[in-house]
Design an enzyme around this catalytic site. Structure first.
Site, mmCIF file in Angstrom:
data_model
loop_
_atom_site.group_PDB
_atom_site.id
_atom_site.type_symbol
_atom_site.label_atom_id
_atom_site.label_comp_id
_atom_site.label_asym_id
_atom_site.label_seq_id
_atom_site.Cartn_x
_atom_site.Cartn_y
_atom_site.Cartn_z
ATOM 1 N N GLN A 215 0.823 -1.219 0.000
ATOM 2 C CA GLN A 215 0.000 0.000 0.000
ATOM 3 C C GLN A 215 0.856 1.267 0.000
ATOM 4 O O GLN A 215 0.355 2.338 -0.338
ATOM 5 C CB GLN A 215 -0.940 0.032 1.209
ATOM 6 C CG GLN A 215 -2.082 -0.992 1.110
ATOM 7 C CD GLN A 215 -3.027 -0.855 2.283
ATOM 8 O OE1 GLN A 215 -2.801 -1.426 3.346
ATOM 9 N NE2 GLN A 215 -4.091 -0.089 2.110
ATOM 10 N N CYS B 87 -11.009 0.467 3.592
ATOM 11 C CA CYS B 87 -9.584 0.284 3.299
ATOM 12 C C CYS B 87 -8.983 1.628 2.939
ATOM 13 O O CYS B 87 -9.616 2.421 2.229
ATOM 14 C CB CYS B 87 -9.434 -0.689 2.127
ATOM 15 S SG CYS B 87 -7.727 -0.981 1.629
ATOM 16 N N GLU C 124 -5.662 -7.773 5.696
ATOM 17 C CA GLU C 124 -4.271 -7.373 5.418
ATOM 18 C C GLU C 124 -3.554 -8.441 4.596
ATOM 19 O O GLU C 124 -2.793 -8.121 3.682
ATOM 20 C CB GLU C 124 -3.522 -7.088 6.720
ATOM 21 C CG GLU C 124 -4.106 -5.957 7.551
ATOM 22 C CD GLU C 124 -4.331 -4.674 6.774
ATOM 23 O OE1 GLU C 124 -3.547 -4.377 5.859
ATOM 24 O OE2 GLU C 124 -5.313 -3.969 7.069
ATOM 25 N N HIS D 96 -4.134 -8.196 0.887
ATOM 26 C CA HIS D 96 -3.357 -7.173 0.171
ATOM 27 C C HIS D 96 -2.100 -7.777 -0.446
ATOM 28 O O HIS D 96 -1.686 -7.374 -1.540
ATOM 29 C CB HIS D 96 -2.943 -6.054 1.138
ATOM 30 C CG HIS D 96 -3.965 -4.979 1.316
ATOM 31 N ND1 HIS D 96 -4.379 -4.161 0.300
ATOM 32 C CD2 HIS D 96 -4.660 -4.584 2.419
ATOM 33 C CE1 HIS D 96 -5.282 -3.301 0.764
ATOM 34 N NE2 HIS D 96 -5.472 -3.543 2.044
HETATM 35 NI NI NI Z 1 -6.841 -2.401 3.220
#
Ligand code: NI
Length: 191
Positions: A54, A102, A145, A148
Site C-alpha cells: 500500500q 480500506c 491485510e 493485500h
Molecule cells: Ni486495506
C-alpha cells in the site's frame, strides 16, 4: 521514519502478488525502515492495518494495530503487530459478514465474508518465527491485510454489491447495528 502516500485501488503495485521477504534481511536497516514507515503511515491515516504494497513496497509484510480508532470504533483492540511472510490456516468453517473499509479504497465500504478462527504463522521484526490463533473480529482484520499481499482488495471479495455504501451513510444508518453484530461475535469468540 516518514509518512508515505497510500496507493489507491487499481495501482499496479497494489494489484500484484507481493514477494517473500528474505528472512536473513529482516533485521537490515532497509527492512526496518520499511516497517517504521508502515507504522507511521498506518497511524497517521488511522488505519487498523497497512500492507507494505500500500506504500509501494512490493513485499509480503503488514502491520496491524487497533487502539481507540475513530475510523473503526467497534473494533476490539489489537496491540501493534509486525507480520512478515505470513501464512493463514482456517480452523473453522464459520464466517462473519464483515463490513470493511480500506485506506486504498476511498469513500466506499462493503460486506465481505471472513473466517472467524484462524492460525497465523509469520516472522516478527526481529526475524523470530511466531504462531498464534486469532479469533473473532480480529481474525477479519488479519485476513484483510493478508489479502493485500496477494493483490486482493476488499471490493474484490464483496459478494453482494448492494452492500457497498459510503462511510457517512454507514455511520448514519448502519454502524449501530453492525457494532452489535461485532459485539455478538466477540462475545462468542473472545476477540
Ligand atoms: Ni486495506
Amino acid at each position: 521514519m516518514s509518512i508515505k502516500q497510500v496507493l489507491q485501488i487499481g495501482h499496479p503495485v497494489l494489484a500484484a502478488r507481493a514477494a517473500e521477504v528474505d528472512v536473513d534481511r529482516i533485521r537490515s536497516a532497509e527492512v526496518q525502515c520499511w516497517i517504521d514507515d508502515m507504522i507511521d503511515t498506518m497511524r497517521d491515516a488511522n488505519g487498523a492495518g497497512i500492507a507494505a504494497n500500500q506504500i509501494g513496497i512490493p513485499y509480503r509484510l503488514f502491520t496491524i494495530e487497533v487502539g481507540n480508532n475513530p475510523r473503526y470504533p467497534y473494533k476490539p483492540p489489537i496491540p501493534l503487530t509486525v507480520v512478515i511472510n505470513p501464512e493463514i490456516e482456517f480452523l473453522s468453517d464459520e464466517t462473519f459478514s464483515s463490513n470493511e473499509g480500506c485506506l486504498s479504497v476511498p469513500q466506499i465500504r462493503g460486506r465481505v465474508d471472513r473466517y472467524v478462527h484462524i492460525r497465523v504463522s509469520y516472522y516478527d521484526r526481529n526475524g523470530e518465527g511466531q504462531s498464534s490463533e486469532v479469533k473473532g473480529y480480529s481474525a477479519c482484520t488479519w485476513q484483510h491485510e493478508y489479502d493485500h499481499l496477494d493483490g486482493i482488495l476488499f471490493p474484490h471479495r464483496v459478494t453482494d454489491p448492494t452492500s457497498f455504501c459510503s462511510w457517512s451513510v454507514f455511520q448514519e444508518y448502519q454502524q449501530a447495528e453492525f457494532s452489535d453484530e461485532v459485539r455478538n461475535l466477540v462475545e462468542k469468540w473472545g476477540a
